[in-house]
Design a protein around this motif. Structure first.
Motif, short mmCIF file in Angstrom:
data_model
loop_
_atom_site.label_atom_id
_atom_site.label_comp_id
_atom_site.label_asym_id
_atom_site.label_seq_id
_atom_site.Cartn_x
_atom_site.Cartn_y
_atom_site.Cartn_z
N ALA A 79 0.86 -1.19 0.00
CA ALA A 79 0.00 0.00 0.00
C ALA A 79 0.90 1.24 0.00
CB ALA A 79 -0.88 -0.01 1.24
N PRO A 80 0.36 2.38 -0.42
CA PRO A 80 1.14 3.62 -0.35
C PRO A 80 1.59 3.89 1.09
CG PRO A 80 -0.83 3.97 -1.65
CD PRO A 80 -0.95 2.60 -1.02
N GLN A 81 2.81 4.43 1.22
CA GLN A 81 3.37 4.73 2.53
C GLN A 81 3.83 6.18 2.58
OE1 GLN A 81 6.27 1.83 3.95
NE2 GLN A 81 5.44 0.34 2.50
N LEU A 82 3.48 6.85 3.66
CA LEU A 82 3.81 8.25 3.84
C LEU A 82 4.88 8.38 4.91
CD1 LEU A 82 2.93 11.14 2.97
CD2 LEU A 82 1.31 11.08 4.87
N PHE A 83 5.81 9.32 4.69
CA PHE A 83 6.91 9.55 5.62
C PHE A 83 7.01 11.04 5.91
CE2 PHE A 83 7.79 5.72 3.38
CZ PHE A 83 8.43 4.89 4.27
N VAL A 139 7.56 21.29 12.71
CA VAL A 139 8.80 20.53 12.89
C VAL A 139 9.10 19.64 11.69
CG1 VAL A 139 7.76 18.55 14.07
CG2 VAL A 139 10.13 19.19 14.56
N VAL A 140 8.09 19.33 10.91
CA VAL A 140 8.28 18.49 9.73
C VAL A 140 8.79 19.38 8.59
CG1 VAL A 140 7.13 17.00 8.05
CG2 VAL A 140 6.54 16.84 10.48
N ALA A 141 10.00 19.10 8.14
CA ALA A 141 10.63 19.91 7.09
C ALA A 141 10.14 19.52 5.71
CB ALA A 141 12.15 19.76 7.15
N GLY A 142 9.63 18.31 5.59
CA GLY A 142 9.15 17.82 4.30
C GLY A 142 8.44 16.50 4.49
N CYS A 143 8.08 15.89 3.38
CA CYS A 143 7.42 14.59 3.44
C CYS A 143 7.74 13.82 2.17
CB CYS A 143 5.92 14.73 3.65
SG CYS A 143 5.06 15.63 2.35
N ALA A 144 7.50 12.53 2.24
CA ALA A 144 7.73 11.65 1.09
C ALA A 144 6.61 10.62 1.04
CB ALA A 144 9.09 10.95 1.21
N LEU A 145 6.27 10.22 -0.16
CA LEU A 145 5.26 9.19 -0.36
C LEU A 145 5.83 8.13 -1.29
CD1 LEU A 145 2.09 8.50 0.01
CD2 LEU A 145 2.01 9.20 -2.38
N ALA A 146 5.69 6.89 -0.90
CA ALA A 146 6.06 5.76 -1.76
C ALA A 146 4.77 5.07 -2.18
CB ALA A 146 6.96 4.78 -1.00
N GLN A 147 4.63 4.85 -3.48
CA GLN A 147 3.45 4.15 -3.97
C GLN A 147 3.81 3.35 -5.21
OE1 GLN A 147 0.23 6.46 -5.54
NE2 GLN A 147 1.56 7.85 -6.65
#
Length: 179
Positions: free
Chosen positions: A33-37, A88-96
């Motif tokens: 499944a897609p994963q968010l970081f 505090v979160v400088a960015g994000c990433a999504l793997a799908q």
């Protein structure tokens, strides 16, 4: 934790973080499944959790990807639209995982008047489709990095492609979660 402006994080590190996320996700194999970081400044993380000092090096990796809870089963665009990251979160990433079609199939797909389900079926059944894992990563300053791993098969080896504009719609949606 206090936020560190994304401009304090060297943009050249973002492609390395995207590769790190893809490497992490790939250890579990395909059909995920897609994963968010969340991408958190490593120094900030260590300030809050010093017990991680033997696992993290802020000079080697100024950002640490932190896996988030599973995304809801709803459409990905709706799920992302409901996310707002704290400062505090400088960015994000999504793997799908996605299906990649050859250019002529993409052209045919865009010419036909198909709804979303018909388009998915067309892509899934196309004989030249390739399964792939896409990781898109963004920072608050608008920078983006994308990594695409094309799944190998009996006829073709696995390939990895990197370019910040592989998924402009996805990177835009991810940037919206940071605003």
């Amino acid at each position: 934790m206090t936020g560190v402006p994304a401009s304090d994080t060297p943009p050249v590190m973002l492609p390395a973080v995207a590769r790190e996320v893809e490497d992490f996700v790939s250890t579990a194999g395909w059909n995920q499944a897609p994963q968010l970081f969340a991408l958190v400044p490593t120094a900030e993380l260590l300030a809050q959790q010093p017990e991680l000092a033997d696992q993290l090096d802020p000079t080697a990796s100024p950002l640490t990807p932190i896996a988030q809870d599973s995304l809801p089963d709803a459409e990905l665009d709706r799920a992302l639209a409901g996310i707002q990251w704290p400062e505090v979160v400088a960015g994000c990433a999504l793997a799908q995982e996605i299906v990649v079609l050859p250019p002529e199939a993409e052209a045919q797909l865009s010419e036909e008047d198909l709804d979303d389900e018909q388009a998915r079926r067309f892509a899934a059944e196309h004989p030249q489709r390739r399964e792939a894992r896409l990781v898109a990563a963004v920072l608050r300053d608008g920078s983006a990095a994308c990594v695409l791993r094309l799944r190998g098969d009996a006829e073709r080896p696995e390939e990895v492609v990197e370019h910040p504009e592989l998924a402009p719609n996805l990177t835009h949606a991810l940037l919206e979660t940071l605003s």
